[in-house]
Motif scaffolding. Structure first.
Motif, PDB file in Angstrom:
ATOM      1  N   VAL A 253      -9.345 -16.195  -5.702  1.00 50.67           N
ATOM      2  CA  VAL A 253      -8.668 -15.166  -6.489  1.00 50.67           C
ATOM      3  C   VAL A 253      -8.336 -14.027  -5.534  1.00 50.67           C
ATOM      4  CG1 VAL A 253      -8.854 -13.540  -8.397  1.00 50.67           C
ATOM      5  CG2 VAL A 253      -9.941 -15.794  -8.561  1.00 50.67           C
ATOM      6  N   PRO A 254      -7.076 -13.654  -5.370  1.00 51.12           N
ATOM      7  CA  PRO A 254      -6.731 -12.605  -4.396  1.00 51.12           C
ATOM      8  C   PRO A 254      -7.303 -11.250  -4.803  1.00 51.12           C
ATOM      9  CG  PRO A 254      -4.830 -13.196  -5.735  1.00 51.12           C
ATOM     10  CD  PRO A 254      -5.884 -14.195  -6.058  1.00 51.12           C
ATOM     11  N   ASN A 255      -7.593 -10.432  -3.804  1.00 50.08           N
ATOM     12  CA  ASN A 255      -8.156  -9.116  -4.095  1.00 50.08           C
ATOM     13  C   ASN A 255      -7.088  -8.083  -4.454  1.00 50.08           C
ATOM     14  OD1 ASN A 255      -6.968  -8.763  -1.623  1.00 50.08           O
ATOM     15  ND2 ASN A 255      -8.807  -8.021  -0.577  1.00 50.08           N
ATOM     16  N   ALA A 263      -4.186  -0.585  -6.241  1.00 48.56           N
ATOM     17  CA  ALA A 263      -4.423   0.848  -6.033  1.00 48.56           C
ATOM     18  C   ALA A 263      -5.710   1.072  -5.253  1.00 48.56           C
ATOM     19  CB  ALA A 263      -4.484   1.561  -7.384  1.00 48.56           C
ATOM     20  N   TYR A 264      -6.727   0.262  -5.545  1.00 52.30           N
ATOM     21  CA  TYR A 264      -7.997   0.367  -4.823  1.00 52.30           C
ATOM     22  C   TYR A 264      -7.802   0.052  -3.333  1.00 52.30           C
ATOM     23  CZ  TYR A 264     -12.851  -0.715  -3.550  1.00 52.30           C
ATOM     24  OH  TYR A 264     -14.079  -0.745  -2.939  1.00 52.30           O
ATOM     25  N   LEU A 265      -7.006  -0.963  -3.038  1.00 52.39           N
ATOM     26  CA  LEU A 265      -6.740  -1.314  -1.642  1.00 52.39           C
ATOM     27  C   LEU A 265      -5.991  -0.195  -0.924  1.00 52.39           C
ATOM     28  CD1 LEU A 265      -5.698  -5.075  -1.964  1.00 52.39           C
ATOM     29  CD2 LEU A 265      -7.874  -4.152  -1.164  1.00 52.39           C
ATOM     30  N   TYR A 266      -5.004   0.391  -1.598  1.00 48.12           N
ATOM     31  CA  TYR A 266      -4.280   1.505  -0.994  1.00 48.12           C
ATOM     32  C   TYR A 266      -5.227   2.667  -0.682  1.00 48.12           C
ATOM     33  CZ  TYR A 266       0.671   0.189  -1.242  1.00 48.12           C
ATOM     34  OH  TYR A 266       1.899  -0.395  -1.012  1.00 48.12           O
ATOM     35  N   ALA A 267      -6.104   2.969  -1.643  1.00 45.00           N
ATOM     36  CA  ALA A 267      -6.951   4.154  -1.502  1.00 45.00           C
ATOM     37  C   ALA A 267      -8.058   3.957  -0.478  1.00 45.00           C
ATOM     38  CB  ALA A 267      -7.540   4.528  -2.862  1.00 45.00           C
ATOM     39  N   PHE A 268      -8.746   2.808  -0.516  1.00 50.42           N
ATOM     40  CA  PHE A 268      -9.981   2.673   0.253  1.00 50.42           C
ATOM     41  C   PHE A 268      -9.890   1.731   1.457  1.00 50.42           C
ATOM     42  CE2 PHE A 268     -11.251   3.904  -4.062  1.00 50.42           C
ATOM     43  CZ  PHE A 268     -11.917   5.075  -3.769  1.00 50.42           C
ATOM     44  N   GLN A 269      -8.782   1.017   1.589  1.00 47.57           N
ATOM     45  CA  GLN A 269      -8.585   0.225   2.792  1.00 47.57           C
ATOM     46  C   GLN A 269      -7.478   0.797   3.683  1.00 47.57           C
ATOM     47  OE1 GLN A 269      -8.206  -3.999   2.326  1.00 47.57           O
ATOM     48  NE2 GLN A 269     -10.211  -4.231   1.366  1.00 47.57           N
ATOM     49  N   GLN A 270      -6.443   1.347   3.041  1.00 50.28           N
ATOM     50  CA  GLN A 270      -5.340   1.927   3.809  1.00 50.28           C
ATOM     51  C   GLN A 270      -5.408   3.454   3.844  1.00 50.28           C
ATOM     52  OE1 GLN A 270      -2.456  -1.540   1.949  1.00 50.28           O
ATOM     53  NE2 GLN A 270      -1.472   0.328   2.678  1.00 50.28           N
ATOM     54  N   ASP A 272      -4.591   5.558   1.713  1.00 52.01           N
ATOM     55  CA  ASP A 272      -3.345   6.119   1.193  1.00 52.01           C
ATOM     56  C   ASP A 272      -3.556   6.459  -0.289  1.00 52.01           C
ATOM     57  OD1 ASP A 272      -0.791   6.813   0.497  1.00 52.01           O
ATOM     58  OD2 ASP A 272       0.172   5.082   1.425  1.00 52.01           O
ATOM     59  N   PHE A 273      -4.168   7.604  -0.538  1.00 54.87           N
ATOM     60  CA  PHE A 273      -4.462   8.002  -1.911  1.00 54.87           C
ATOM     61  C   PHE A 273      -3.196   8.394  -2.669  1.00 54.87           C
ATOM     62  CE2 PHE A 273      -8.490   8.522   0.261  1.00 54.87           C
ATOM     63  CZ  PHE A 273      -9.404   8.020  -0.660  1.00 54.87           C
ATOM     64  N   ASN A 274      -2.174   8.783  -1.955  1.00 57.32           N
ATOM     65  CA  ASN A 274      -0.928   9.157  -2.607  1.00 57.32           C
ATOM     66  C   ASN A 274      -0.257   7.953  -3.256  1.00 57.32           C
ATOM     67  OD1 ASN A 274      -1.251  10.819   0.150  1.00 57.32           O
ATOM     68  ND2 ASN A 274      -0.479  12.176  -1.451  1.00 57.32           N
ATOM     69  N   ALA A 275      -0.228   6.831  -2.546  1.00 57.30           N
ATOM     70  CA  ALA A 275       0.350   5.615  -3.121  1.00 57.30           C
ATOM     71  C   ALA A 275      -0.509   5.101  -4.272  1.00 57.30           C
ATOM     72  CB  ALA A 275       0.488   4.538  -2.043  1.00 57.30           C
ATOM     73  N   ALA A 276      -1.837   5.213  -4.136  1.00 58.11           N
ATOM     74  CA  ALA A 276      -2.730   4.792  -5.217  1.00 58.11           C
ATOM     75  C   ALA A 276      -2.484   5.630  -6.467  1.00 58.11           C
ATOM     76  CB  ALA A 276      -4.191   4.907  -4.773  1.00 58.11           C
ATOM     77  N   ALA A 277      -2.282   6.940  -6.282  1.00 63.56           N
ATOM     78  CA  ALA A 277      -1.987   7.809  -7.427  1.00 63.56           C
ATOM     79  C   ALA A 277      -0.646   7.438  -8.064  1.00 63.56           C
ATOM     80  CB  ALA A 277      -1.969   9.266  -6.971  1.00 63.56           C
ATOM     81  N   ALA A 278       0.317   7.037  -7.252  1.00 58.56           N
ATOM     82  CA  ALA A 278       1.618   6.617  -7.795  1.00 58.56           C
ATOM     83  C   ALA A 278       1.457   5.386  -8.694  1.00 58.56           C
ATOM     84  CB  ALA A 278       2.587   6.329  -6.657  1.00 58.56           C
ATOM     85  N   ILE A 279       0.622   4.440  -8.275  1.00 56.55           N
ATOM     86  CA  ILE A 279       0.375   3.262  -9.111  1.00 56.55           C
ATOM     87  C   ILE A 279      -0.289   3.663 -10.418  1.00 56.55           C
ATOM     88  CG2 ILE A 279      -0.944   1.109  -9.274  1.00 56.55           C
ATOM     89  CD1 ILE A 279      -0.533   0.718  -6.305  1.00 56.55           C
ATOM     90  N   SER A 280      -1.234   4.584 -10.341  1.00 62.40           N
ATOM     91  CA  SER A 280      -1.919   5.020 -11.564  1.00 62.40           C
ATOM     92  C   SER A 280      -0.946   5.691 -12.533  1.00 62.40           C
ATOM     93  CB  SER A 280      -3.062   5.971 -11.219  1.00 62.40           C
ATOM     94  OG  SER A 280      -2.575   7.223 -10.758  1.00 62.40           O
ATOM     95  N   LEU A 281      -0.002   6.466 -12.018  1.00 60.69           N
ATOM     96  CA  LEU A 281       0.985   7.100 -12.900  1.00 60.69           C
ATOM     97  C   LEU A 281       1.939   6.076 -13.499  1.00 60.69           C
ATOM     98  CD1 LEU A 281       2.015  10.480 -11.241  1.00 60.69           C
ATOM     99  CD2 LEU A 281       0.470  10.061 -13.142  1.00 60.69           C
TER     100      LEU A 281
END
Length: 304
Positions: A253-255, A263-270, A272-281
């Motif tokens: 199962v892909p992560n 969004a989790y990958l953007y925030a905690f692996q890359q 990039d909290f800004n991109a993660a916030a964009a996904i949440s919006l």
């Protein structure tokens, strides 16, 4: 001589008991308001700020949104969540309503209470614990329904949790953990339907199916709409189930299966909290749009 009722009033004529109740009500509302601001409004405002700025805090417009939408992982994640939500919401609305009406129609009180308890018990299990339990259920070598899984041609755990099978699997897990509570709520809503209305329908010759279709279902419309909104909000946050299955299956199962995982990958692996916030919006806008459909079609705020 003043009477007891006059003594219980203040000069303005307002009962002291009423004032006490109002004070208690304001205290409860104030506590909720503080928590709503601290854990709802402020995080949402911060996410809004991050979504429209870059890593240095400068205004970035829609750059973060175009970045995540253009990510090759984004559209597959949208499809996974959408397919899961479709199965989950349809099965929830249809089966929960049907089961609640059936339980309500049971004449024996002890049997009705037993059925409600049986339906509710799975919901008492925490989400992560429930998924861990399902890891065994989905493994043909250890599952109590292993024979049924092998009957469908599944001989290994990895075959069962192939990505194409995951939306219905997640829908079954969500139904198992969440449907019982909604059945109890719908049962309570059915109890609020006037017994005189039901009895009048029976006198007019209506059977159980006609009563359910022409009386109970229309009067449950607002409750069904409310259930749809709350379940939609929970369903768009799909994260625990694919995340645990990804770890248990060695990435079969892909992560990045769901939008929350991406969004989790953007925030905690890359970082990039800004991109993660964009996904949440984007998730918020999608959920609000579908919720508006439930509100308008279900007449949630209409007066009876």
């Amino acid at each position: 001589m003043t009477t007891a009722s006059e003594a219980a009033r203040r000069p303005g004529g307002r009962p002291r008991l009423t004032e006490h109740r109002s004070a208690v009500s304001y205290a409860f509302v104030a506590l909720y308001a503080v928590l709503a601001v601290a854990f709802g409004i402020l995080p949402a405002g911060y996410a809004l700020y991050l979504a429209f700025t870059d890593g240095g805090g400068a205004f970035a417009g829609i750059t973060n949104f175009t970045k995540v939408v253009g990510d090759f992982r984004f559209l597959p994640a949208v499809g996974h969540v959408a397919w899961y939500l479709t199965i989950w919401l349809v099965s929830l609305v249809v089966l929960v309503t049907f089961l609640a009406i059936v339980v309500h129609a049971v004449g024996a009180r002890w049997l009705s209470r037993t059925l409600r308890l049986v339906f509710y018990l799975p919901g008492a299990v925490a989400g992560a614990s429930s998924v861990l339990l399902w890891l065994f259920v989905l493994d043909p070598t250890a599952s109590p329904v292993g024979g049924l899984l092998r009957l469908f041609g599944f001989d290994s755990f990895n075959q069962v949790i192939a990505p194409a099978h995951l939306p219905p699997i997640f829908a079954v897990i969500a139904f198992w953990t969440g449907a019982g509570g909604w059945i109890v709520i719908m049962y309570g809503a059915l109890n609020n339907i006037s017994a005189e209305v039901i009895e009048a329908a029976r006198i007019d010759g209506a059977g159980p199916v006609q009563i359910a279709w022409r009386i109970q279902l229309p009067l449950l419309r607002k409750w069904i709409s409310y259930m749809g909104i709350m379940s939609l909000a929970a369903g768009t946050q799909l994260f625990v189930e694919p995340q645990l299955l990804s770890q248990a299956s060695n990435a079969v199962v892909p992560n990045d299966y769901s939008l929350n995982q991406l969004a989790y990958l953007y925030a905690f692996q890359q970082n990039d909290f800004n991109a993660a916030a964009a996904i949440s919006l984007l998730l918020l806008v999608f959920a609000l749009a579908l919720s508006a459909v439930f509100v308008t079609r279900g007449g949630l705020f209409e007066r009876d």
